[in-house]
Write a protein that holds these residues in place. Structure first.
Motif, PDB file in Angstrom:
ATOM      1  N   SER A 263      25.106 -23.143   7.659  1.00  0.00           N
ATOM      2  CA  SER A 263      24.023 -23.016   8.571  1.00  0.00           C
ATOM      3  C   SER A 263      24.622 -22.710   9.937  1.00  0.00           C
ATOM      4  O   SER A 263      25.350 -23.334  10.398  1.00  0.00           O
ATOM      5  CB  SER A 263      23.175 -23.842   8.433  1.00  0.00           C
ATOM      6  N   ILE A 264      24.218 -21.663  10.784  1.00  0.00           N
ATOM      7  CA  ILE A 264      24.854 -21.136  11.869  1.00  0.00           C
ATOM      8  C   ILE A 264      24.326 -22.038  12.895  1.00  0.00           C
ATOM      9  O   ILE A 264      24.983 -22.513  13.740  1.00  0.00           O
ATOM     10  CB  ILE A 264      24.110 -19.760  12.020  1.00  0.00           C
ATOM     11  N   GLU A 265      23.128 -22.749  12.767  1.00  0.00           N
ATOM     12  CA  GLU A 265      22.633 -23.614  13.564  1.00  0.00           C
ATOM     13  C   GLU A 265      23.401 -24.847  14.050  1.00  0.00           C
ATOM     14  O   GLU A 265      23.420 -25.673  14.774  1.00  0.00           O
ATOM     15  CB  GLU A 265      21.009 -24.113  13.382  1.00  0.00           C
ATOM     16  N   ALA A 266      24.149 -25.243  12.858  1.00  0.00           N
ATOM     17  CA  ALA A 266      24.839 -26.582  12.810  1.00  0.00           C
ATOM     18  C   ALA A 266      25.749 -26.455  13.879  1.00  0.00           C
ATOM     19  O   ALA A 266      26.308 -27.627  14.438  1.00  0.00           O
ATOM     20  CB  ALA A 266      25.474 -26.847  11.520  1.00  0.00           C
ATOM     21  N   PHE A 267      26.469 -25.483  14.128  1.00  0.00           N
ATOM     22  CA  PHE A 267      27.606 -25.422  15.170  1.00  0.00           C
ATOM     23  C   PHE A 267      27.200 -25.566  16.644  1.00  0.00           C
ATOM     24  O   PHE A 267      28.234 -25.816  17.585  1.00  0.00           O
ATOM     25  CB  PHE A 267      28.494 -24.017  14.824  1.00  0.00           C
ATOM     26  N   GLU A 268      25.933 -25.610  16.867  1.00  0.00           N
ATOM     27  CA  GLU A 268      25.434 -26.068  18.281  1.00  0.00           C
ATOM     28  C   GLU A 268      25.408 -27.472  18.540  1.00  0.00           C
ATOM     29  O   GLU A 268      25.569 -27.949  19.660  1.00  0.00           O
ATOM     30  CB  GLU A 268      23.938 -25.615  18.363  1.00  0.00           C
ATOM     31  N   ARG A 269      25.572 -28.142  17.384  1.00  0.00           N
ATOM     32  CA  ARG A 269      25.443 -29.657  17.469  1.00  0.00           C
ATOM     33  C   ARG A 269      26.588 -30.434  17.264  1.00  0.00           C
ATOM     34  O   ARG A 269      26.713 -31.793  17.303  1.00  0.00           O
ATOM     35  CB  ARG A 269      24.367 -30.232  16.650  1.00  0.00           C
TER      36      ARG A 269
ATOM     37  N   GLN B 130      30.928 -20.038  27.803  1.00  0.00           N
ATOM     38  CA  GLN B 130      29.672 -19.487  27.050  1.00  0.00           C
ATOM     39  C   GLN B 130      29.874 -19.605  25.485  1.00  0.00           C
ATOM     40  O   GLN B 130      28.826 -19.431  24.666  1.00  0.00           O
ATOM     41  CB  GLN B 130      29.345 -18.115  27.437  1.00  0.00           C
ATOM     42  N   ARG B 131      31.233 -19.450  24.982  1.00  0.00           N
ATOM     43  CA  ARG B 131      31.406 -19.175  23.663  1.00  0.00           C
ATOM     44  C   ARG B 131      32.079 -20.664  22.751  1.00  0.00           C
ATOM     45  O   ARG B 131      32.479 -20.511  21.886  1.00  0.00           O
ATOM     46  CB  ARG B 131      32.345 -18.035  23.239  1.00  0.00           C
ATOM     47  N   LYS B 132      31.748 -21.927  23.334  1.00  0.00           N
ATOM     48  CA  LYS B 132      31.982 -22.968  23.001  1.00  0.00           C
ATOM     49  C   LYS B 132      31.614 -23.297  21.526  1.00  0.00           C
ATOM     50  O   LYS B 132      32.421 -23.252  20.524  1.00  0.00           O
ATOM     51  CB  LYS B 132      31.801 -24.228  23.845  1.00  0.00           C
ATOM     52  N   SER B 133      30.444 -22.923  21.212  1.00  0.00           N
ATOM     53  CA  SER B 133      29.866 -23.333  19.842  1.00  0.00           C
ATOM     54  C   SER B 133      30.428 -21.961  18.842  1.00  0.00           C
ATOM     55  O   SER B 133      30.666 -22.212  17.550  1.00  0.00           O
ATOM     56  CB  SER B 133      28.450 -23.361  19.637  1.00  0.00           C
ATOM     57  N   LEU B 134      30.942 -20.866  19.562  1.00  0.00           N
ATOM     58  CA  LEU B 134      31.306 -19.821  18.658  1.00  0.00           C
ATOM     59  C   LEU B 134      32.712 -20.358  18.127  1.00  0.00           C
ATOM     60  O   LEU B 134      33.299 -20.225  16.982  1.00  0.00           O
ATOM     61  CB  LEU B 134      31.743 -18.498  19.136  1.00  0.00           C
ATOM     62  N   GLY B 135      33.649 -21.163  19.142  1.00  0.00           N
ATOM     63  CA  GLY B 135      34.774 -21.787  18.526  1.00  0.00           C
ATOM     64  C   GLY B 135      34.349 -22.838  17.411  1.00  0.00           C
ATOM     65  O   GLY B 135      35.358 -22.838  16.466  1.00  0.00           O
ATOM     66  N   SER B 136      33.416 -23.485  17.503  1.00  0.00           N
ATOM     67  CA  SER B 136      33.142 -24.364  16.251  1.00  0.00           C
ATOM     68  C   SER B 136      32.864 -23.530  14.851  1.00  0.00           C
ATOM     69  O   SER B 136      33.333 -24.156  14.074  1.00  0.00           O
ATOM     70  CB  SER B 136      31.841 -25.249  16.812  1.00  0.00           C
ATOM     71  N   LEU B 137      32.342 -22.411  15.032  1.00  0.00           N
ATOM     72  CA  LEU B 137      31.923 -21.592  13.806  1.00  0.00           C
ATOM     73  C   LEU B 137      33.240 -21.172  13.425  1.00  0.00           C
ATOM     74  O   LEU B 137      33.491 -21.226  12.061  1.00  0.00           O
ATOM     75  CB  LEU B 137      31.075 -20.129  14.338  1.00  0.00           C
ATOM     76  N   TRP B 138      34.141 -20.704  14.199  1.00  0.00           N
ATOM     77  CA  TRP B 138      35.516 -20.396  13.673  1.00  0.00           C
ATOM     78  C   TRP B 138      36.201 -21.843  13.105  1.00  0.00           C
ATOM     79  O   TRP B 138      36.885 -21.621  11.871  1.00  0.00           O
ATOM     80  CB  TRP B 138      36.464 -20.108  15.029  1.00  0.00           C
ATOM     81  N   TRP B 139      36.252 -22.587  13.609  1.00  0.00           N
ATOM     82  CA  TRP B 139      36.850 -24.010  13.133  1.00  0.00           C
ATOM     83  C   TRP B 139      36.302 -24.327  11.727  1.00  0.00           C
ATOM     84  O   TRP B 139      37.074 -24.414  10.744  1.00  0.00           O
ATOM     85  CB  TRP B 139      36.315 -25.032  14.287  1.00  0.00           C
ATOM     86  N   TYR B 140      34.910 -24.383  11.730  1.00  0.00           N
ATOM     87  CA  TYR B 140      34.401 -24.609  10.289  1.00  0.00           C
ATOM     88  C   TYR B 140      34.166 -23.720   9.229  1.00  0.00           C
ATOM     89  O   TYR B 140      33.812 -24.081   8.206  1.00  0.00           O
ATOM     90  CB  TYR B 140      33.154 -25.373  10.756  1.00  0.00           C
TER      91      TYR B 140
END
Ligand SMILES: [Fe+2]
Length: 240
Positions: free
Chosen positions: A196-202, A145-155
């Motif tokens: 932008s927070i939405e960017a990490f979904e994509r 469920q938290r895959k895109s949260l991992g992207s937030l961390w990464w970026y």
């Protein structure tokens, strides 16, 4: 969970890799690093000549922000273990240093990345509190469920930029610890885009490829708000 144990003593050969990395990267850091990172390096007493004494750094970090360093031989821990430690204000230190052939970049976090990249920022109380908060948010979700949260961390934590006094400064630990990444990040090959927070979904980062887009945070407050902002877009966590 790792049990606390004494920190490893590093060999002269391992210290030599540290010296080479420092010599290769410090000019980049002087030019591009945030004041936060530069000040933190000084507060922890890191020096160019050897891998630091972690017992000593642990005491300094505890006094500054109430975090402790925990030695691990796990080179690449799974996110769950990592977040469980962060939630307890424990920062895992990978007791391995890269090979000389990987000076510019290594996809595996090593002691150079963990120490030189992450720890200076961890001396800032707001930043340190945010990292713990991020872990608490992460632990509300399953790894799936938290895959895109991992992207937030990464970026952000790993490869983010942040505005400081009207200038775009390198902020992420991956930029600070990697000569290859920071030089690439400042080149025209990389688009620098407002956060932008939405960017990490994509967008799915890969530790094995250089980036073509990176994100600029306005300030610390934007970073501090971001994990909860992500959670508000993902309102259905399971209870674990
Ligand atoms: Fe990292």
């Amino acid at each position: 969970m790792s049990t606390p144990r004494p920190f490893k003593r590093f060999s002269p050969e391992e210290d030599r890799i540290w010296q080479m990395l420092w010599a290769r990267q410090m000019d980049n850091c002087q030019l591009h690093a945030s004041r936060l990172w530069l000040g933190g390096l000084h507060k922890l007493g890191m020096t160019p000549d050897r891998i630091p004494d972690f017992g000593e750094m642990n005491e300094r970090l505890k006094a500054l922000v109430g975090w402790e360093l925990v030695s691990t031989d796990v080179i690449f821990s799974d996110g769950q273990t990592w977040f469980e430690h962060l939630a307890r204000r424990q920062f895992l230190i990978t007791e391995y240093i890269r090979d000389e052939k990987d000076l510019l970049y290594t996809p595996l976090p090593d002691i150079w990345h963990d120490t030189f990249g992450h720890l200076p920022l961890m001396t800032d109380p707001r930043y340190a509190d945010y990292v713990q908060h991020f872990a608490h948010v992460a632990l509300r979700y399953t790894p799936q469920q938290r895959k895109s949260l991992g992207s937030l961390w990464w970026y952000t934590i790993e490869f983010g930029f942040m505005m400081e006094g009207g200038e775009m400064k390198a902020f992420g630990a991956g930029l600070m610890s990697s000569p290859g990444e920071i030089e690439h990040a400042y080149s025209d090959a990389v688009a620098k885009t407002p956060f932008s927070i939405e960017a990490f979904e994509r967008i799915s980062p890969s530790p094995h490829a250089m980036h073509n887009t990176l994100f600029i945070l306005d300030d610390m407050a934007q970073l501090e708000a971001s994990a909860e902002q992500w959670a508000s877009l993902h309102p259905a966590p399971v209870s674990l």
